[in-house]
Motif scaffolding. Structure first.
Motif, PDB file in Angstrom:
ATOM      1  N   ASP A  85       5.733   1.017   0.220  1.00 13.07           N
ATOM      2  CA  ASP A  85       5.301   2.469   0.079  1.00 13.07           C
ATOM      3  C   ASP A  85       4.175   2.885   0.543  1.00 13.07           C
ATOM      4  OD1 ASP A  85       4.319   4.549  -1.664  1.00 13.07           O
ATOM      5  OD2 ASP A  85       4.346   3.588  -3.378  1.00 13.07           O
ATOM      6  N   PRO A  86       4.106   4.079   1.358  1.00 18.84           N
ATOM      7  CA  PRO A  86       2.698   4.373   1.970  1.00 18.84           C
ATOM      8  C   PRO A  86       1.479   4.616   1.176  1.00 18.84           C
ATOM      9  CG  PRO A  86       4.441   6.232   2.063  1.00 18.84           C
ATOM     10  CD  PRO A  86       5.070   4.872   1.271  1.00 18.84           C
ATOM     11  N   ALA A  87       1.786   4.660  -0.258  1.00 22.39           N
ATOM     12  CA  ALA A  87       0.672   4.815  -1.212  1.00 22.39           C
ATOM     13  C   ALA A  87      -0.180   3.537  -1.114  1.00 22.39           C
ATOM     14  CB  ALA A  87       1.203   4.984  -2.404  1.00 22.39           C
ATOM     15  N   GLU A  88       0.639   2.416  -0.911  1.00 23.15           N
ATOM     16  CA  GLU A  88      -0.316   1.174  -0.804  1.00 23.15           C
ATOM     17  C   GLU A  88      -1.393   1.446   0.316  1.00 23.15           C
ATOM     18  OE1 GLU A  88       0.041  -1.247  -2.633  1.00 23.15           O
ATOM     19  OE2 GLU A  88       2.127  -0.978  -3.418  1.00 23.15           O
ATOM     20  N   SER A  89      -2.525   0.560   0.090  1.00 26.61           N
ATOM     21  CA  SER A  89      -3.686   0.542   0.925  1.00 26.61           C
ATOM     22  C   SER A  89      -3.342  -0.248   2.197  1.00 26.61           C
ATOM     23  CB  SER A  89      -4.894  -0.232   0.142  1.00 26.61           C
ATOM     24  OG  SER A  89      -4.402  -1.781   0.322  1.00 26.61           O
ATOM     25  N   ASP A  90      -4.172   0.223   3.090  1.00 28.75           N
ATOM     26  CA  ASP A  90      -3.860  -0.358   4.654  1.00 28.75           C
ATOM     27  C   ASP A  90      -3.978  -1.887   4.527  1.00 28.75           C
ATOM     28  OD1 ASP A  90      -3.620   2.235   5.666  1.00 28.75           O
ATOM     29  OD2 ASP A  90      -5.457   2.279   6.462  1.00 28.75           O
TER      30      ASP A  90
END
Length: 177
Positions: A85-90
């Motif tokens: 999920d791109p909403a996850e932190s880097d």
């Protein structure tokens, strides 16, 4: 039951129902023909990168038809996909990516800056969807991650057979989709 993998089944439905709407997302509708064209383009890109049966392709894509095309494109070359999920932190993405064992990471233009070695998918020309032959229902379809409550996320492997059994069970309970 048929020995078709998810990629084979999608190819059959896309051919039989080419002009039927396959997916709607916000104001966008794609026919099976258009979705298959996008998935074919992803498959060609993956083949050019050397991705083959048994490999894993990671995706860091916003929820969209492009994410679906990436999954189908990975399946077309015989690879599994692992969506992050791109909403996850880097930081979380950096921890999870190595767990996937991904040969390639696919992303969209909006997330490309976060993943300098990823391949952006936003501007691909449609290509015919042709799944590779010789796959098995025992082939890995995707990886899904646990929450990491023990401190480290773990990937759970799901085979094409698992998806088929789930869909058949769903149809048995609620009727044809």
């Amino acid at each position: 039951m048929s020995e078709q993998t998810c990629a084979d089944r999608f190819a059959a439905v896309a051919t039989a129902s080419a002009d039927t709407i396959a997916v709607r997302h916000n104001d966008l509708s794609l026919t099976y023909r258009a979705l298959a064209g996008q998935a074919g383009a992803v498959a060609e890109l993956l083949r050019a990168e050397g991705v083959r049966r048994g490999d894993v392709v990671a995706t860091v894509l916003e929820r969209s038809p492009l994410a679906l095309a990436a999954m189908l494109g990975a399946w077309a070359v015989g690879a599994a996909y692992a969506h992050i999920d791109p909403a996850e932190s880097d930081t979380r993405i950096a921890k999870v990516l190595p767990v996937t064992g991904a040969r390639v990471v696919l992303t969209d233009n909006g997330n490309a800056g976060r993943l300098p070695n990823a391949l952006p998918l936003d501007d691909l020309d449609p290509v015919r969807y042709e799944p590779v032959r010789g796959r098995s229902l025992r082939d890995l379809a995707y990886l899904v991650f646990t929450s990491g409550s023990t401190g480290a996320s773990k990937a759970v492997a799901v085979e094409h057979a698992n998806i088929r059994h789930y869909v058949h069970g769903l149809i048995d309970r609620v009727g044809p989709l």
